[in-house]
Every structure is written in C-alpha cells, then in structure tokens.
Design a protein around this motif. Sequence first.
Motif, PDB file in Angstrom:
ATOM      1  N   GLN A  10      59.554 -40.084 -21.707  1.00  0.00           N
ATOM      2  CA  GLN A  10      58.957 -41.406 -21.821  1.00  0.00           C
ATOM      3  C   GLN A  10      58.471 -41.951 -20.471  1.00  0.00           C
ATOM      4  O   GLN A  10      57.346 -42.424 -20.358  1.00  0.00           O
ATOM      5  N   LEU A  13      55.427 -40.184 -19.217  1.00  0.00           N
ATOM      6  CA  LEU A  13      54.186 -40.572 -19.883  1.00  0.00           C
ATOM      7  C   LEU A  13      53.428 -41.636 -19.077  1.00  0.00           C
ATOM      8  O   LEU A  13      52.203 -41.575 -18.943  1.00  0.00           O
ATOM      9  N   CYS A  14      54.144 -42.591 -18.544  1.00  0.00           N
ATOM     10  CA  CYS A  14      53.515 -43.678 -17.788  1.00  0.00           C
ATOM     11  C   CYS A  14      52.915 -43.206 -16.467  1.00  0.00           C
ATOM     12  O   CYS A  14      52.070 -43.883 -15.892  1.00  0.00           O
ATOM     13  N   LEU A  16      51.428 -40.254 -16.090  1.00  0.00           N
ATOM     14  CA  LEU A  16      50.525 -39.116 -16.308  1.00  0.00           C
ATOM     15  C   LEU A  16      49.145 -39.263 -15.684  1.00  0.00           C
ATOM     16  O   LEU A  16      48.629 -38.337 -15.081  1.00  0.00           O
ATOM     17  N   SER A  17      48.535 -40.453 -15.844  1.00  0.00           N
ATOM     18  CA  SER A  17      47.198 -40.634 -15.294  1.00  0.00           C
ATOM     19  C   SER A  17      47.195 -40.410 -13.792  1.00  0.00           C
ATOM     20  O   SER A  17      46.372 -39.670 -13.263  1.00  0.00           O
ATOM     21  N   ASP A  18      48.143 -41.069 -13.129  1.00  0.00           N
ATOM     22  CA  ASP A  18      48.225 -40.922 -11.677  1.00  0.00           C
ATOM     23  C   ASP A  18      48.510 -39.480 -11.293  1.00  0.00           C
ATOM     24  O   ASP A  18      47.993 -38.976 -10.300  1.00  0.00           O
ATOM     25  N   ASP A  21      45.419 -37.360 -11.715  1.00  0.00           N
ATOM     26  CA  ASP A  21      44.426 -37.761 -10.709  1.00  0.00           C
ATOM     27  C   ASP A  21      44.874 -37.426  -9.286  1.00  0.00           C
ATOM     28  O   ASP A  21      44.164 -37.721  -8.330  1.00  0.00           O
ATOM     29  N   GLU A  23      47.418 -38.716  -7.627  1.00  0.00           N
ATOM     30  CA  GLU A  23      47.723 -39.917  -6.856  1.00  0.00           C
ATOM     31  C   GLU A  23      49.212 -40.230  -6.732  1.00  0.00           C
ATOM     32  O   GLU A  23      49.576 -41.312  -6.290  1.00  0.00           O
ATOM     33  N   ASN A  41      56.921 -29.552 -24.459  1.00  0.00           N
ATOM     34  CA  ASN A  41      56.028 -30.584 -24.978  1.00  0.00           C
ATOM     35  C   ASN A  41      55.290 -31.315 -23.857  1.00  0.00           C
ATOM     36  O   ASN A  41      54.083 -31.518 -23.918  1.00  0.00           O
ATOM     37  N   ARG A  43      54.747 -30.271 -20.858  1.00  0.00           N
ATOM     38  CA  ARG A  43      53.820 -29.341 -20.205  1.00  0.00           C
ATOM     39  C   ARG A  43      52.496 -29.275 -20.979  1.00  0.00           C
ATOM     40  O   ARG A  43      51.419 -29.359 -20.403  1.00  0.00           O
ATOM     41  N   VAL A  44      52.613 -29.161 -22.303  1.00  0.00           N
ATOM     42  CA  VAL A  44      51.407 -29.093 -23.133  1.00  0.00           C
ATOM     43  C   VAL A  44      50.607 -30.396 -23.032  1.00  0.00           C
ATOM     44  O   VAL A  44      49.380 -30.380 -22.912  1.00  0.00           O
ATOM     45  N   VAL A  45      51.326 -31.514 -23.066  1.00  0.00           N
ATOM     46  CA  VAL A  45      50.625 -32.807 -22.970  1.00  0.00           C
ATOM     47  C   VAL A  45      49.833 -32.887 -21.665  1.00  0.00           C
ATOM     48  O   VAL A  45      48.668 -33.276 -21.653  1.00  0.00           O
ATOM     49  N   ASP A  47      48.770 -30.370 -19.699  1.00  0.00           N
ATOM     50  CA  ASP A  47      47.659 -29.404 -19.664  1.00  0.00           C
ATOM     51  C   ASP A  47      46.490 -29.856 -20.535  1.00  0.00           C
ATOM     52  O   ASP A  47      45.333 -29.764 -20.136  1.00  0.00           O
ATOM     53  N   THR A  48      46.805 -30.344 -21.741  1.00  0.00           N
ATOM     54  CA  THR A  48      45.716 -30.733 -22.640  1.00  0.00           C
ATOM     55  C   THR A  48      45.086 -32.057 -22.197  1.00  0.00           C
ATOM     56  O   THR A  48      43.902 -32.287 -22.430  1.00  0.00           O
ATOM     57  N   LEU A  49      45.864 -32.895 -21.526  1.00  0.00           N
ATOM     58  CA  LEU A  49      45.287 -34.129 -20.978  1.00  0.00           C
ATOM     59  C   LEU A  49      44.284 -33.787 -19.876  1.00  0.00           C
ATOM     60  O   LEU A  49      43.176 -34.321 -19.835  1.00  0.00           O
TER      61      LEU A  49
ATOM     62  N   ILE B 107      51.156 -47.851 -25.697  1.00  0.00           N
ATOM     63  CA  ILE B 107      51.029 -46.479 -25.234  1.00  0.00           C
ATOM     64  C   ILE B 107      51.666 -45.639 -26.320  1.00  0.00           C
ATOM     65  O   ILE B 107      52.873 -45.697 -26.538  1.00  0.00           O
ATOM     66  N   ASP B 109      53.196 -42.653 -28.205  1.00  0.00           N
ATOM     67  CA  ASP B 109      53.876 -41.410 -27.863  1.00  0.00           C
ATOM     68  C   ASP B 109      53.053 -40.246 -28.375  1.00  0.00           C
ATOM     69  O   ASP B 109      52.514 -40.303 -29.477  1.00  0.00           O
ATOM     70  N   GLN B 112      50.875 -34.696 -30.884  1.00  0.00           N
ATOM     71  CA  GLN B 112      50.283 -33.357 -30.987  1.00  0.00           C
ATOM     72  C   GLN B 112      50.711 -32.507 -29.797  1.00  0.00           C
ATOM     73  O   GLN B 112      50.479 -32.896 -28.655  1.00  0.00           O
ATOM     74  N   PHE B 113      51.303 -31.377 -30.105  1.00  0.00           N
ATOM     75  CA  PHE B 113      51.770 -30.530 -29.006  1.00  0.00           C
ATOM     76  C   PHE B 113      51.187 -29.124 -29.083  1.00  0.00           C
ATOM     77  O   PHE B 113      51.802 -28.160 -28.666  1.00  0.00           O
ATOM     78  N   ASP B 115      48.904 -26.319 -27.807  1.00  0.00           N
ATOM     79  CA  ASP B 115      48.218 -26.001 -26.563  1.00  0.00           C
ATOM     80  C   ASP B 115      46.902 -25.295 -26.868  1.00  0.00           C
ATOM     81  O   ASP B 115      46.872 -24.104 -27.161  1.00  0.00           O
ATOM     82  N   TRP B 116      45.820 -26.084 -26.813  1.00  0.00           N
ATOM     83  CA  TRP B 116      44.506 -25.524 -27.153  1.00  0.00           C
ATOM     84  C   TRP B 116      43.687 -25.193 -25.909  1.00  0.00           C
ATOM     85  O   TRP B 116      42.500 -24.848 -26.013  1.00  0.00           O
ATOM     86  N   CYS B 117      44.305 -25.288 -24.745  1.00  0.00           N
ATOM     87  CA  CYS B 117      43.573 -25.022 -23.499  1.00  0.00           C
ATOM     88  C   CYS B 117      43.070 -23.576 -23.442  1.00  0.00           C
ATOM     89  O   CYS B 117      42.080 -23.285 -22.785  1.00  0.00           O
ATOM     90  N   LEU B 177      44.967 -44.930 -18.994  1.00  0.00           N
ATOM     91  CA  LEU B 177      46.003 -44.041 -19.513  1.00  0.00           C
ATOM     92  C   LEU B 177      46.010 -44.052 -21.047  1.00  0.00           C
ATOM     93  O   LEU B 177      46.057 -43.010 -21.694  1.00  0.00           O
ATOM     94  N   ARG B 180      42.944 -42.175 -22.340  1.00  0.00           N
ATOM     95  CA  ARG B 180      43.049 -40.734 -22.149  1.00  0.00           C
ATOM     96  C   ARG B 180      44.035 -40.117 -23.140  1.00  0.00           C
ATOM     97  O   ARG B 180      43.785 -39.041 -23.696  1.00  0.00           O
ATOM     98  N   ARG B 184      43.228 -37.419 -26.024  1.00  0.00           N
ATOM     99  CA  ARG B 184      43.954 -36.145 -26.061  1.00  0.00           C
ATOM    100  C   ARG B 184      44.465 -35.856 -27.470  1.00  0.00           C
ATOM    101  O   ARG B 184      44.376 -34.731 -27.956  1.00  0.00           O
TER     102      ARG B 184
END
Lengths: 86, 200
Positions: A10, A13-14, A16-18, A21, A23, A41, A43-45, A47-49, B107, B109, B112-113, B115-117, B177, B180, B184
Amino acid sequence: MSENEQPTCQTLLCLLSDYVDGELSEELCREIERHTAGCDNCRVVIDTLRKTISLYRASAAEPAEISTETRDHLFKTLNLEDYMQH
Amino acid sequence: MSDGQNDISIEALRSGDKHEFARMVDTYSGPLYRLALKMLGNEPDAQDVLQNTFLKAFQHIREFEGRSKLSTWLYRIASNEALMMVRKRRPETNFTDTVQEQDEDQILDPVQFTDWCCLPEEEFLTSESRAALDRAVQRLPETLRIVFILRDIEGLSIQETSQALNLSESAVKTRLLRARLRLREELSSYFGERLDHLKK
Ligand SMILES: [Zn+2]
C-alpha cells in the motif's frame, strides 16, 4: 509486508510515480527493490506501469501536425490568411 | 512541445504584429491540437478548442507576463478551453458529477497482475492497440485526463503542468499517479487478453 521499515504494498503504491520517474532517494529505491524482490504483484505493477507510460510517450513521439484543411480554416478564422507562410 | 519561444518575440506579439501571430500559430497548433484531440476524442471539437485557444491568446497577450514559458501559457488556455468543452458536452446530471468527484480522489488498489510486458513489440504498434490506448485515456475523468496528457503525452514537467492547470505540484503528482494507475489497469485487461490469445 513485514516489521521494521519495509514498505507495504500500500505505501509502495503512493511512491510509484516518483519511483518510475526516477525521483526517489536511493535509499527509498533500494527499499522498493527489496520489497519487489519478494512481492511478485508489486513487481508486475511497476513493470506494467513503466510500460504503460512508455507506450503513451512513444505514441506522442511523432511530431504533432494539423492537416492542411484544418490549418487553412484556422488561419481564416483568425484573420491571418495574408500572413500564412508555406 | 519543443519550445519555439526563443524564436517568437513576445514584444512583437504584444504590439499586435500579425506575422508574429501567424508564426506562433504555426509553431504551436500541432501540439495544442493533439492535446485537444486527446481530451475531446473527436476532430470537430478539437478544432474548436484550437481556434478558441488562439483567439483567447490574441485577446490576452498583453496580460502574458512571461513568468512561464509562452508554450505553458498556451497550454493553459487550451486546457481551460478543452475542459470547458468536455463539461459543456456532458449531459447535465448531478449524478455523474458526484461519481466523478469520488472517482478522482481514490487511488485504486491494483487488481490486474498479468505481466504483459513480454508481448512481442509489434503487438503494441497495431492500430487496434493504438485505439485501445486512446480509448483508455478517454475513459479517465477529465481532471485526471488533462494532467496525464500534459505530463506524459506532451512531456511538460510537473512544474509546468502545475502552472498550466493552476494546481499545486502535489495535486498534479497525485492526479498523475491516479491517472497512470487507471491506465495501467485498462491496458492490463486489453494486453492481458492479447497475451491469452497468443498463448492459444
Ligand atoms: Zn507488494
């Protein structure tokens, strides 16, 4: 996820953008990397972000242009027809 | 947009030099049109926004004090015009407004997990994929959409985005955020399906 200062999914998550980027402080980055090493999970979030953002950036990489018709019409509406360069 | 400001003389614009206005229009109409098109999702509305943006710029150029870049100032006008157009077009129901407000503050949660990269690169380049990208942006609440477009599509900095939208930098970051993460999720369902499809 665990005791001491490990970030939870959790709190991560906050950040992630920084994080994507580039930062965040090195220290925070290392904490996140420690977390994702044990949390698939997150890690996937991440990478896909990253991939999501890069896909949109790529879609805007081509120079933005308007059609000749739109340009003609625009200059006319703005009363600038006489000043159009080619 | 690469800032052509150095080429364009603010002094000339202020003195009403039409050659300079014409050069400003040619320098900035491409990126401003793209912003409007991503915001509105259709060409006629985007063209209206583009026109109104330059009309307003002509009217108010004397108020431009040069505290931001010329491009940021134009993005600011265009963003306002685009947001007004979005709101004007929306059917008048308080219900959607309320939903919208709540929507922005959350925000969500991740759910979706997949991995489609790892999808082959050409999967991302098809016209279908591009349409899916555009659709996902269209589905964002407009206050998130505008932040995402300015920052991640047009490539403005956080500071420039906050100037263009008259928002604090922390508000920009929070909205970015949210935008994005929502995108995603959307792309994960789309490309996750593509992944399933290819595996079969
Ligand atoms: Zn996690």
